[in-house]
Design a protein around this motif. Structure first.
Motif, short mmCIF file in Angstrom:
data_model
loop_
_atom_site.label_atom_id
_atom_site.label_comp_id
_atom_site.label_asym_id
_atom_site.label_seq_id
_atom_site.Cartn_x
_atom_site.Cartn_y
_atom_site.Cartn_z
N SER A 63 1.56 -1.07 9.43
CA SER A 63 2.63 -1.95 9.88
C SER A 63 2.46 -2.22 11.36
N VAL A 64 2.27 -3.47 11.71
CA VAL A 64 2.10 -3.86 13.11
C VAL A 64 3.41 -4.42 13.64
N ILE A 65 3.89 -3.84 14.73
CA ILE A 65 5.05 -4.36 15.44
C ILE A 65 4.52 -4.81 16.80
N THR A 66 4.55 -6.09 17.06
CA THR A 66 3.94 -6.60 18.28
C THR A 66 4.95 -7.28 19.19
N LEU B 51 2.05 8.23 11.49
CA LEU B 51 1.48 8.28 12.84
C LEU B 51 1.80 6.97 13.53
N VAL B 52 2.10 7.04 14.83
CA VAL B 52 2.39 5.84 15.63
C VAL B 52 1.26 5.65 16.64
N LEU B 53 0.71 4.44 16.65
CA LEU B 53 -0.34 4.08 17.60
C LEU B 53 0.17 2.97 18.50
N VAL B 54 0.21 3.23 19.80
CA VAL B 54 0.65 2.23 20.78
C VAL B 54 -0.60 1.68 21.46
N ALA C 275 5.62 13.07 13.37
CA ALA C 275 4.60 12.02 13.43
C ALA C 275 3.92 12.01 14.79
N PRO C 276 2.60 12.21 14.85
CA PRO C 276 1.90 12.14 16.13
C PRO C 276 1.98 10.73 16.71
N CYS C 277 1.92 10.63 18.03
CA CYS C 277 1.93 9.34 18.72
C CYS C 277 0.75 9.28 19.68
N LEU C 278 -0.02 8.19 19.62
CA LEU C 278 -1.17 7.99 20.49
C LEU C 278 -0.97 6.70 21.27
N LEU C 279 -1.46 6.67 22.52
CA LEU C 279 -1.40 5.48 23.35
C LEU C 279 -2.81 5.11 23.80
N VAL C 280 -3.24 3.90 23.47
CA VAL C 280 -4.53 3.37 23.92
C VAL C 280 -4.27 2.29 24.95
N HIS D 134 0.83 -1.20 0.00
CA HIS D 134 0.00 0.00 0.00
C HIS D 134 0.87 1.26 0.00
N GLN D 135 0.38 2.29 -0.69
CA GLN D 135 1.10 3.55 -0.75
C GLN D 135 0.36 4.66 -0.02
N GLY D 136 -0.71 4.34 0.70
CA GLY D 136 -1.47 5.32 1.44
C GLY D 136 -0.76 5.74 2.70
N PRO D 137 -1.44 6.53 3.56
CA PRO D 137 -0.84 6.97 4.82
C PRO D 137 -0.33 5.78 5.62
N HIS D 138 0.82 5.97 6.26
CA HIS D 138 1.49 4.85 6.94
C HIS D 138 1.28 4.92 8.44
N LEU D 139 0.48 4.00 8.95
CA LEU D 139 0.28 3.86 10.39
C LEU D 139 1.16 2.74 10.90
N VAL D 140 1.98 3.04 11.91
CA VAL D 140 2.77 2.01 12.59
C VAL D 140 2.14 1.78 13.95
N VAL D 141 1.79 0.52 14.21
CA VAL D 141 1.10 0.15 15.45
C VAL D 141 2.03 -0.71 16.29
N LEU D 142 2.24 -0.29 17.53
CA LEU D 142 3.04 -1.06 18.48
C LEU D 142 2.08 -1.69 19.49
N THR D 143 1.97 -3.01 19.49
CA THR D 143 1.01 -3.66 20.37
C THR D 143 1.70 -4.54 21.41
N GLY D 144 1.01 -4.67 22.56
CA GLY D 144 1.55 -5.46 23.65
C GLY D 144 0.47 -6.32 24.29
N ALA D 145 0.74 -6.74 25.51
CA ALA D 145 -0.08 -7.74 26.19
C ALA D 145 -1.54 -7.36 26.30
N GLY D 146 -1.83 -6.06 26.42
CA GLY D 146 -3.20 -5.63 26.65
C GLY D 146 -4.15 -6.01 25.53
N ILE D 147 -3.69 -5.98 24.29
CA ILE D 147 -4.59 -6.30 23.19
C ILE D 147 -4.91 -7.79 23.16
N SER D 148 -3.93 -8.63 23.50
CA SER D 148 -4.17 -10.07 23.53
C SER D 148 -4.96 -10.49 24.76
N ALA D 149 -4.79 -9.77 25.86
CA ALA D 149 -5.52 -10.11 27.09
C ALA D 149 -7.02 -10.03 26.86
#
Length: 242
Positions: free
Chosen positions: A88-91, A171-174, A195-200, A4-19
């Motif tokens: 792009s998901v980095i988990t 943009l980075v989404l944690v 690049a903005p960074c958000l934490l959920v 994909h050549q659209g806007p690039h979201l990089v997502v950093l995921t951890g234990a909370g999403i799997s829990a």
């Protein structure tokens, strides 16, 4: 990387999403993982000392992974990719829930529980069948197979690749992680300054690093509205309500 050549979201995921999908995780608070001391099941020394116990432990974790299902946060991220965004998901998680939700660009920093690898050559990796890994299961070079998981005290071989991905983010989404585990904790430092960074995370207000915007919600509650906002906007803009 995604095609994909659209806007690039990089997502950093951890234990909370799997829990939220029912997968229990190691917590620093009690030092136990599924009633086992981490030192007894998640270190190279444990595998050398008692490989059968370690293999049985990961067989059980593997079956739990197979029984778990992706939740709304996993699905929303996959839907954003399908909408034409580069996601792009980095988990830090070792499960395959992102992939089963439909995400195609997933980097597992700490390995993959459904894979095995050679004890001698980490580049030799094999899918794990229903029977799990047993003593005597050997790689093509004749060495014992082990879980393809980065244990405590081992290097994180894909960290440099993760840094390269974060450096290309719009943009980075944690999600679901405090990023307290090294070296993952340093990944945000690689993001472009613009690049903005958000934490959920439910504890986002207390976890949030300087310059990162907090969304104090569970992953399944906080991620879908963000994804819907971005899909409607066609861009990775920070919503006014964040």
């Amino acid at each position: 990387m995604s095609e994909h050549q659209g806007p690039h979201l990089v997502v950093l995921t951890g234990a909370g999403i799997s829990a939220e999908s029912g997968l229990k995780t190691f917590r620093d608070g009690d030092g136990l993982w599924e009633n086992h001391r981490v030192q007894d099941v998640a270190t190279p020394e444990a595998f050398a000392r008692d490989p059968e116990t370690v293999l049985r432990f990961y067989d059980a974790r593997r079956e739990q992974t197979r029984q778990a299902t992706p939740n709304a946060a996993h699905r929303a991220l996959a839907e954003l990719e399908q909408a034409g965004f580069q996601v792009s998901v980095i988990t830090q998680n070792i499960d395959d829930l992102h992939e089963r939700a439909g995400s195609r660009d997933v980097l597992h920093l700490h390995g993959e529980i459904l894979m095995s690898r050679s004890s001698a050559d980490p580049n030799l990796r094999y899918p794990v069948g229903r029977k799990g890994i047993r003593l005597g299961d050997l790689c093509d070079k004749g060495s014992q197979l082990r879980p393809d998981v980065v244990w405590f005290g081992e290097p994180v071989p894909r960290y440099a690749q993760a840094c390269e991905i974060v450096a290309e983010a719009d943009l980075v989404l944690v999600v679901g992680t405090s990023l307290a585990v090294m070296p993952a904790a340093m990944l945000l430092d690689q993001a472009p300054i613009e690049a903005p960074c958000l934490l959920v995370d439910p504890q986002a207000e207390s976890l949030v690093p300087r310059g990162v915007r907090a969304i104090s919600q569970l992953a399944s509650q906080g991620v879908p509205p963000l994804v819907e906002h971005w899909r409607q906007a066609g861009a990775l803009w920070v919503p006014d309500w964040v």
